[in-house]
Design a protein around this motif. Structure first.
Motif, PDB file in Angstrom:
ATOM      1  N   PRO A 196     -71.707 -42.076  30.134  1.00 15.31           N
ATOM      2  CA  PRO A 196     -70.376 -42.680  30.044  1.00 15.31           C
ATOM      3  C   PRO A 196     -70.451 -44.016  29.301  1.00 15.31           C
ATOM      4  O   PRO A 196     -71.422 -44.755  29.462  1.00 15.31           O
ATOM      5  N   PHE A 246     -68.849 -46.696  29.724  1.00 13.50           N
ATOM      6  CA  PHE A 246     -68.810 -47.917  30.546  1.00 13.50           C
ATOM      7  C   PHE A 246     -70.141 -48.169  31.245  1.00 13.50           C
ATOM      8  O   PHE A 246     -70.298 -49.166  31.937  1.00 13.50           O
ATOM      9  N   TRP A 247     -71.101 -47.253  31.076  1.00 10.22           N
ATOM     10  CA  TRP A 247     -72.469 -47.538  31.533  1.00 10.22           C
ATOM     11  C   TRP A 247     -73.371 -47.877  30.349  1.00 10.22           C
ATOM     12  O   TRP A 247     -74.183 -48.787  30.416  1.00 10.22           O
ATOM     13  N   PRO A 277     -72.902 -51.742  29.261  1.00 12.63           N
ATOM     14  CA  PRO A 277     -73.707 -52.719  30.015  1.00 12.63           C
ATOM     15  C   PRO A 277     -75.211 -52.563  29.782  1.00 12.63           C
ATOM     16  O   PRO A 277     -75.936 -53.563  29.744  1.00 12.63           O
ATOM     17  N   LEU A 278     -75.691 -51.311  29.597  1.00 13.98           N
ATOM     18  CA  LEU A 278     -77.127 -51.118  29.340  1.00 13.98           C
ATOM     19  C   LEU A 278     -77.527 -51.798  28.034  1.00 13.98           C
ATOM     20  O   LEU A 278     -78.551 -52.493  27.957  1.00 13.98           O
ATOM     21  N   LEU A 316     -77.564 -55.442  28.460  1.00 12.04           N
ATOM     22  CA  LEU A 316     -78.737 -55.875  29.229  1.00 12.04           C
ATOM     23  C   LEU A 316     -79.961 -56.009  28.315  1.00 12.04           C
ATOM     24  O   LEU A 316     -80.687 -57.000  28.371  1.00 12.04           O
ATOM     25  N   LEU A 338     -78.754 -59.833  26.685  1.00 14.13           N
ATOM     26  CA  LEU A 338     -79.400 -60.679  27.692  1.00 14.13           C
ATOM     27  C   LEU A 338     -80.908 -60.712  27.467  1.00 14.13           C
ATOM     28  O   LEU A 338     -81.541 -61.749  27.598  1.00 14.13           O
ATOM     29  N   ILE A 345     -70.122 -50.035  39.207  1.00 14.02           N
ATOM     30  CA  ILE A 345     -70.567 -50.557  37.911  1.00 14.02           C
ATOM     31  C   ILE A 345     -69.741 -51.780  37.531  1.00 14.02           C
ATOM     32  O   ILE A 345     -70.270 -52.812  37.113  1.00 14.02           O
ATOM     33  N   LEU A 348     -75.231 -58.795  35.969  1.00 12.70           N
ATOM     34  CA  LEU A 348     -76.160 -57.993  35.189  1.00 12.70           C
ATOM     35  C   LEU A 348     -77.511 -58.683  35.034  1.00 12.70           C
ATOM     36  O   LEU A 348     -78.565 -58.041  35.108  1.00 12.70           O
ATOM     37  N   LEU A 349     -77.489 -59.994  34.820  1.00  8.80           N
ATOM     38  CA  LEU A 349     -78.734 -60.705  34.539  1.00  8.80           C
ATOM     39  C   LEU A 349     -79.580 -60.879  35.796  1.00  8.80           C
ATOM     40  O   LEU A 349     -80.790 -60.680  35.776  1.00  8.80           O
ATOM     41  N   PRO A 398     -79.626 -56.468  38.019  1.00  6.11           N
ATOM     42  CA  PRO A 398     -79.275 -55.285  37.211  1.00  6.11           C
ATOM     43  C   PRO A 398     -79.211 -53.998  38.025  1.00  6.11           C
ATOM     44  O   PRO A 398     -78.563 -53.043  37.606  1.00  6.11           O
ATOM     45  N   LEU A 451     -77.483 -50.373  37.356  1.00  2.62           N
ATOM     46  CA  LEU A 451     -78.400 -49.274  37.035  1.00  2.62           C
ATOM     47  C   LEU A 451     -78.278 -48.128  38.035  1.00  2.62           C
ATOM     48  O   LEU A 451     -78.222 -46.959  37.639  1.00  2.62           O
ATOM     49  N   GLY A 482     -74.930 -46.093  37.727  1.00  2.00           N
ATOM     50  CA  GLY A 482     -74.871 -45.517  36.390  1.00  2.00           C
ATOM     51  C   GLY A 482     -75.826 -44.351  36.235  1.00  2.00           C
ATOM     52  O   GLY A 482     -75.485 -43.309  35.680  1.00  2.00           O
ATOM     53  N   LEU A 483     -77.031 -44.532  36.758  1.00  2.00           N
ATOM     54  CA  LEU A 483     -78.031 -43.467  36.650  1.00  2.00           C
ATOM     55  C   LEU A 483     -77.595 -42.238  37.451  1.00  2.00           C
ATOM     56  O   LEU A 483     -77.754 -41.101  36.988  1.00  2.00           O
TER      57      LEU A 483
END
Lengths: 308, 261
Positions: free
Chosen positions: A143, A145-146, A149-150, A153, A157, B215, B222-223, B226, B230, B233-234
């Motif tokens: 998706p 929306f995942w 962010p990945l 990251l 970041l 999510i 996130l920082l 995470p 994760l 989402g996974l």
């Protein structure tokens, strides 16, 4: 003008009318009163009536529908309740960002899918093929929306290559475009592969080979050109998924487009803006579908001549 | 592998009410704890255990997907096959309706509907079903159009069978295979759509758990944490991937020629 063209334009006109009407009735049938949003639920009833009259909400539904249709023709879809500005002006302000994102995602998808599809078909059953099809399966299953962010990251970041969010020049476009383009790349590469595999069994390919043409000419001039036809028919629909996905991707990256505007306006219960943004994206999709169909008719003479 | 993931997903969804879960247990000392022996998947921004919320999210996505796909399948097949069988004005009416619904990008219509109806799991199912029936109706219509001239249908008509019986007993069984394949891919689409709407804040409302809203809440951290992004989402990715694999397998097995989408 050929009959096909006329029929297609008529159907586009009908669909446009249907889309505008459906959007109108959706907003009017659902619970929630815009007057409550503007004045608060504790407002005096005289004030409410005055506002209702000013907005035309005291008119019969059919009259409001007519007004709405007329308004759309004049590019007037009401006032934003939150910004106190014409919705059309807000949409114009946000449209460029969405167009930029969608176009960039489309380019990303093509750049990945065309080579991947060709290599997978040309080396069927090889490691390349399995790699490309594995990518395709992952791409349709992840998706946005995942994925967004990945990517943030790792590349923002972690490596610090790209900004986390917002729209500030070409660098900030990369991650949103990749996020949005991945699903389309996955679908397209699979379609190009299967379409090519089908075409390469045709007699005219054998003829082209027998003539001693170079593999490049056989694959690209004879194969890819004909394989692009079935891909093109589905591409129009896939671009709809791209536009829909843009709404979510824009929210992930805080990208100031029509999608972000739509989601914010839903939260603010700013119905005229919700109505306008849905209308804009849907009508854009109608135009894109019309465009791909006409393009298809141009490339494939069988359609133009009414044989298909 | 795919089967295992899906079996796990279904099992969790079915037994979740009896598991000793504490998805709403706020533990301030454990805010944003990373995964460890005390809490397998760590804790979120309110100190709630991520694993417990993940399992509840599985339940949400399973039931929403099941509800939406069943409803869409039922409505779509009924309208599509009936209109195609009756033909004439009914069929033209359905095609006009389908043309309009297909003129919207599906997820956009779902976002608008969910936004206008207001948040909540019931409205989510309604919104997604109003979008979902279109694909099934189109498929059922196309299938019935190509089948209705077959001899066994004409025989049934000649015998004076009722229209509803012909559609139900002689047409629907023949179009079941492509519909099943379509339904499988629809499950994947609905799981993503449910999470997507919840990600936008239009789906399941707190304190209920959805992978999408997990999510969204996790992105802010996130920082530093995470795992908040994760883990859900996974899970989402694995379920969708497994459903797609299953759909591919069934499509090959039942020899359904897809629309190459």
């Amino acid at each position: 003008m050929p009959a096909y063209l006329i029929a297609r334009l008529f159907s586009a006109a009908w669909v446009t009318f249907g889309v505008v009407s459906l959007v109108f009735f959706l907003v009017h049938w659902v619970p929630g009163d815009p007057v409550d949003v503007m004045l608060g639920e504790s407002a005096a009833s005289a004030d409410r009536e005055a506002l209702r009259h000013a907005l035309g909400l005291d008119q019969p539904l059919l009259a409001q529908w007519g007004d709405f249709l007329r308004g759309v023709l004049h590019w007037d879809v009401g006032q934003s309740l939150y910004y106190q500005e014409p919705v059309s002006r807000l949409l114009a302000q946000h449209f460029a960002a969405t167009a930029e994102l969608a176009a960039a995602a489309f380019v990303v998808a093509l750049v990945i899918a065309i080579p991947a599809g060709i290599i997978a078909a040309a080396r069927r059953g090889s490691v390349w093929d399995m790699g490309a099809m594995g990518f395709s399966l992952l791409g349709v299953s992840i998706p946005n929306f995942w994925l967004g962010p990945l990517l943030v990251l790792v590349f923002s970041l972690g490596l610090g290559w790209f900004p986390v969010s917002g729209r500030s020049g070409p660098v900030s476009l990369v991650l949103p475009a990749v996020t949005l383009g991945t699903a389309l790349a996955a679908v397209l590469s699979r379609m190009i592969r299967s379409s090519l595999l089908e075409i390469m069994h045709e007699d005219f390919i054998r003829t082209a080979r027998a003539k001693g043409l170079s593999p490049y000419r056989v694959w690209v001039r004879h194969g890819l050109r004909n394989a692009s036809l079935p891909v093109l028919t589905v591409l129009g629909m896939q671009l709809g998924a791209l536009l829909g996905g843009a709404v979510i991707t824009e929210t992930v990256f805080n990208w100031p487009g029509v999608g972000s505007l739509l989601v914010e306006s839903i939260q603010r219960r700013d119905y005229p803006v919700v109505q306008g943004s849905v209308l804009l994206i849907s009508l854009l999709y109608v135009v894109i579908n019309l465009g791909t169909d006409l393009l298809y008719a141009r490339i494939d003479p069988r359609i133009r001549l009414g044989q298909a | 592998m795919a089967g295992l993931v899906l079996a796990g997903w279904a099992l969790v969804a079915l037994v979740a009410p009896w598991l000793p879960l504490h998805p709403d247990h706020i533990a301030l000392p454990h805010i944003l704890d990373t995964p460890g022996s005390a809490s397998w998947l760590g804790n979120d921004d309110l100190g709630r255990p991520v694993l417990d919320r993940l399992l509840l999210g599985a339940r949400t996505s399973f039931w929403v997907a099941g509800g939406v796909v069943s409803l869409s399948l039922l409505i779509g097949t009924l309208l599509g096959s009936t209109a195609a069988y009756l033909g004439g004005g009914w069929d033209r009416l359905l095609v006009m309706l389908l043309d309009i619904f297909m003129a919207f990008p599906g997820i956009l219509l779902a976002i608008a509907l969910a936004g206008l109806l207001g948040p909540g799991i019931g409205n989510l199912v309604i919104a997604l079903s109003l979008v979902g029936w279109v694909g099934f109706a189109r498929l059922a219509r196309a299938q019935v159009l190509s089948l209705k001239q077959r001899e066994h249908i004409q025989a049934a008509q000649a015998l004076g069978s009722r229209t509803t019986d012909i559609v139900r007993r002689h047409l629907v069984p023949l179009i079941a295979a492509p519909l099943l394949v379509e339904a499988t891919f629809a499950v994947a689409a609905v799981v993503i759509a449910e999470s997507g709407l919840s990600f936008l804040g239009l789906g399941v409302q707190p304190p209920e758990a959805s992978w999408g809203s997990m999510i969204r809440d996790g992105v802010r951290y996130l920082l530093v944490a995470p795992h908040l992004v994760l883990a859900p989402g996974l899970s989402l990715f694995l379920v969708v991937l497994s459903v797609n694999l299953l759909g591919d397998r069934w499509r090959d097995k039942l020899d359904v020629k897809g629309e190459m989408t």
